[in-house]
Design a protein around this motif. Sequence first.
Motif, mmCIF file in Angstrom:
data_model
loop_
_atom_site.group_PDB
_atom_site.id
_atom_site.type_symbol
_atom_site.label_atom_id
_atom_site.label_comp_id
_atom_site.label_asym_id
_atom_site.label_seq_id
_atom_site.Cartn_x
_atom_site.Cartn_y
_atom_site.Cartn_z
ATOM 1 N N THR A 268 8.102 8.394 59.001
ATOM 2 C CA THR A 268 8.069 9.125 57.459
ATOM 3 C C THR A 268 6.588 9.018 56.840
ATOM 4 N N ILE A 269 6.488 9.594 55.881
ATOM 5 C CA ILE A 269 4.905 9.754 55.366
ATOM 6 C C ILE A 269 4.878 9.495 53.944
ATOM 7 N N LYS A 270 4.247 8.329 53.781
ATOM 8 C CA LYS A 270 4.107 7.872 52.085
ATOM 9 C C LYS A 270 3.034 8.597 51.442
ATOM 10 N N LEU A 271 3.584 9.573 50.660
ATOM 11 C CA LEU A 271 2.632 10.653 50.182
ATOM 12 C C LEU A 271 1.766 10.034 48.889
ATOM 13 N N ARG A 272 2.351 9.266 47.879
ATOM 14 C CA ARG A 272 1.417 8.761 46.762
ATOM 15 C C ARG A 272 2.269 8.014 45.977
ATOM 16 N N ASP A 273 1.437 6.904 45.181
ATOM 17 C CA ASP A 273 2.157 6.358 44.326
ATOM 18 C C ASP A 273 1.973 7.059 43.018
ATOM 19 N N VAL A 274 3.267 7.211 42.222
ATOM 20 C CA VAL A 274 3.187 8.202 41.101
ATOM 21 C C VAL A 274 3.990 7.167 40.060
ATOM 22 N N GLY A 275 3.845 8.051 38.851
ATOM 23 C CA GLY A 275 4.368 7.505 37.643
ATOM 24 C C GLY A 275 5.847 8.032 37.073
ATOM 25 N N PHE A 276 6.564 8.241 38.249
ATOM 26 C CA PHE A 276 7.917 8.730 38.048
ATOM 27 C C PHE A 276 8.852 8.693 39.207
ATOM 28 N N THR A 277 10.199 8.733 38.704
ATOM 29 C CA THR A 277 11.158 8.766 39.874
ATOM 30 C C THR A 277 11.844 10.179 39.699
ATOM 31 N N SER A 278 12.786 10.415 40.775
ATOM 32 C CA SER A 278 13.557 11.743 40.457
ATOM 33 C C SER A 278 14.841 11.478 41.301
ATOM 34 N N SER A 279 15.945 12.046 40.643
ATOM 35 C CA SER A 279 17.398 12.142 41.358
ATOM 36 C C SER A 279 17.437 13.629 41.693
ATOM 37 N N ASN A 280 16.381 14.375 41.736
ATOM 38 C CA ASN A 280 16.643 15.985 42.097
ATOM 39 C C ASN A 280 15.836 16.165 43.090
ATOM 40 N N ASN B 280 -0.661 21.996 43.622
ATOM 41 C CA ASN B 280 -0.876 23.397 44.176
ATOM 42 C C ASN B 280 -2.006 23.310 44.957
ATOM 43 N N ALA B 281 -1.710 23.757 46.303
ATOM 44 C CA ALA B 281 -2.577 24.016 47.449
ATOM 45 C C ALA B 281 -3.583 22.689 47.364
ATOM 46 N N MET B 282 -2.932 21.784 47.254
ATOM 47 C CA MET B 282 -3.830 20.461 47.186
ATOM 48 C C MET B 282 -3.049 19.287 48.214
ATOM 49 N N ASP B 283 -3.976 18.204 48.546
ATOM 50 C CA ASP B 283 -3.396 17.339 49.309
ATOM 51 C C ASP B 283 -1.969 16.603 48.734
ATOM 52 N N PHE B 284 -0.929 16.721 49.095
ATOM 53 C CA PHE B 284 0.322 16.122 48.387
ATOM 54 C C PHE B 284 0.160 14.564 48.120
ATOM 55 N N GLY B 285 -0.850 13.875 48.978
ATOM 56 C CA GLY B 285 -1.091 12.493 48.375
ATOM 57 C C GLY B 285 -2.236 12.429 47.729
ATOM 58 N N GLY B 286 -2.675 13.562 46.957
ATOM 59 C CA GLY B 286 -3.936 13.425 46.180
ATOM 60 C C GLY B 286 -3.283 13.441 44.640
ATOM 61 N N PRO B 287 -4.202 13.581 43.732
ATOM 62 C CA PRO B 287 -3.994 13.925 42.359
ATOM 63 C C PRO B 287 -3.068 14.879 42.146
ATOM 64 N N LEU B 288 -2.355 14.862 41.069
ATOM 65 C CA LEU B 288 -1.499 16.061 40.532
ATOM 66 C C LEU B 288 -2.437 17.245 40.039
ATOM 67 N N SER B 289 -1.954 18.453 40.478
ATOM 68 C CA SER B 289 -2.617 19.718 39.749
ATOM 69 C C SER B 289 -2.227 19.802 38.422
ATOM 70 N N GLU C 119 -1.281 7.601 37.227
ATOM 71 C CA GLU C 119 -0.781 9.001 37.670
ATOM 72 C C GLU C 119 -1.842 9.816 37.361
ATOM 73 N N PRO C 120 -2.917 10.049 37.906
ATOM 74 C CA PRO C 120 -3.989 11.016 37.430
ATOM 75 C C PRO C 120 -3.620 12.322 37.770
ATOM 76 N N THR C 121 -4.074 13.240 36.878
ATOM 77 C CA THR C 121 -3.719 14.651 37.130
ATOM 78 C C THR C 121 -5.106 15.600 36.842
ATOM 79 N N ARG C 122 -5.064 16.735 37.511
ATOM 80 C CA ARG C 122 -6.237 17.400 37.233
ATOM 81 C C ARG C 122 -6.489 17.988 35.773
ATOM 82 N N HIS C 123 -5.262 18.465 35.438
ATOM 83 C CA HIS C 123 -5.218 19.050 34.019
ATOM 84 C C HIS C 123 -3.770 18.612 33.341
ATOM 85 N N PRO C 124 -3.469 17.497 32.747
ATOM 86 C CA PRO C 124 -2.257 17.133 32.308
ATOM 87 C C PRO C 124 -1.828 18.353 31.174
#
Length: 608
Positions: free
Chosen positions: A279-291, A315-324, A540-545
């Motif tokens: 499996t691939i660990k994509l990224r440490d994030v500031g959320f969890t999800s049951s969806n 969006n068209a960015m590495d899923f292991g990188g910062p949020l779009s 959880e850095p984002t490109r533009h929150p």
Amino acid sequence: MAVVGASTSATPETGRSKCEERLRSSEAFLPRRTDHGMGEDFAELVAKGPQGILRGNVVEISPDGALVYVTLNGGTLHMLNPSTGGIVKTYDVKPVEEEWSVECRSGIGFHLSSFRKIAVFAVIDMPPRGSNEKVKSRVIALTHPSGDVLFTSSPIPGRVSGTPLISSDGKFIFITRNTEDGTVGHFTILSVSEFGKVRFTEASDEFKVNGVVKSRAPYGPPGIVHNPSRGMYSGGIGNTNDFIAWADSTDSGRADIGLTRGFQFPVGFGGIDFTVVRTIKLRDVGFTSSNKPVMSKDGLNLYFTGTRSSVRAWNAMDFGGPLSWRADLARKKNDGLQPIFSGATLSNDEKKIFVGSAGATFVALNATGTRGGKLLWNKTTESVVLSEPNISPDDKRVYFIEARGGIVKSYDVRRGSMKWRVDCAFYLPQDANCLEGRGEGSFSISQNGNTIFFGNTLGVVTALGVAMEPTVPPTAAPTTLSPTSTPTHLPTSLQPTSLAPTISPSTLAPTPVITPKPTVSAMPTSTAPTTRPTKNPTIEPTRHPIPAPTEKPTTQKPMSSPSPTAAPTPPEKSLANVLDTSAANPLNAKMCALSVFLCVAAAFFTVV
């Protein structure tokens, strides 16, 4: 579940008093296609114990339109004729051992090819109360459309999360599951050709966030994209194998620290040597999800819904990188971590994304580009939305179901204007207590966009004709309403003859399937949305929150829906329906004079 009786009387008894007792039952109108578009056949189904369509269950039409599959929380699967609602086949899953019980919170995974046509779902085996046994799960594969059992896997430790997914070649089934009382997640691969044998499994492990060691985490439901353009992670370039993604689901999506994860077979994988699989660990994030997450068809865009009533996107960015981008939506004022309760849905052109917030609103957002995450429109709902919305094939309408009372709504995708609203008094007029049923399970739309299929927690399934949109709200007995100025792209031969949504379109009759009233689990209630979002997590850095919408949502005034009568028979078309034929119309006088002249001329030349 068994059919115990049938009646041809025009007005069935509701049987609701029985639903109040331990032996629950319900009776509903079971339409049949007739010359008038409405039949008078009724059926009564009775089962021992609660059976309903709860969160995680589905009413789903198969991709080829052959059957409607219905999963019930008690482990029963119904296969229905989409045109009549008749039960084609019923599969009752038996417990693995005596005194055990069966649950189901799964949808249906499909693989339809010339080589193999299968449908899969999962059940959960619950041990007797007070025993030391642990929860187990099984994956069941059926041949489609015959409904014959291809295999039932051996019991697998833990509780399956969401719906099993099938690889694009039909050889493997992917699941996430949780053991140790739901605290440890596992990603597992089963082999179809080996009758559900487990070929690979990997558990979550301890991980660090900002140097702090965190314990293992449970997994949320997985999402899949078949044959993406590439794997959007470090090392994924050139890999077009199916990509699966999911997130940690700690505290049912309320924890603000977690991981996003993925899986992809390596390039050139032959399906034999699983020692090269991981499996691939994509990224440490500031959320969890049951969806389950949603991905674009090319696999380049990934969207999660979860903690803090937010949508997060790459969006068209590495899923292991910062949020779009990130969009914080409405939630309870005093509950900063409240999660969104359902996954999101992309429009067919994948430019917009739709979802219900935790705070009883429904929103449309830009999905990609420089304006990704920007609010397009925002509508207040009467209760929370617990299932993913559906989009019409022409991308003009979005449909969603509110939990309380199973209210169905249709909105214009571009403008955000409500086209119509119907509650159960419209589509279940014979059931005085229909408001007891909640709209929790996932629903589906036919391939031609004519009909949506949905159910409620009482186990009643309905087919609603929605193809031709009215210019006024639906009525119980629609007459000859004027069509909208923007009809759907479907050919007229496929359209229902009624303009307003109705439970008896000429092309597809409504299909209630009655099962006993379940014990409805308590679901989160909604309060007024907050006026401003909470602060973004620093990890959880984002490109533009994207902040929460500041404008006050537009409140749609609920409209009453009287009980429908029998579907109207469309009027016969004639010239009088199209033209004003009165003598007072000058144009008609000229046309009549011209007709006389032509007739005389024709007679003259005939004589000559």
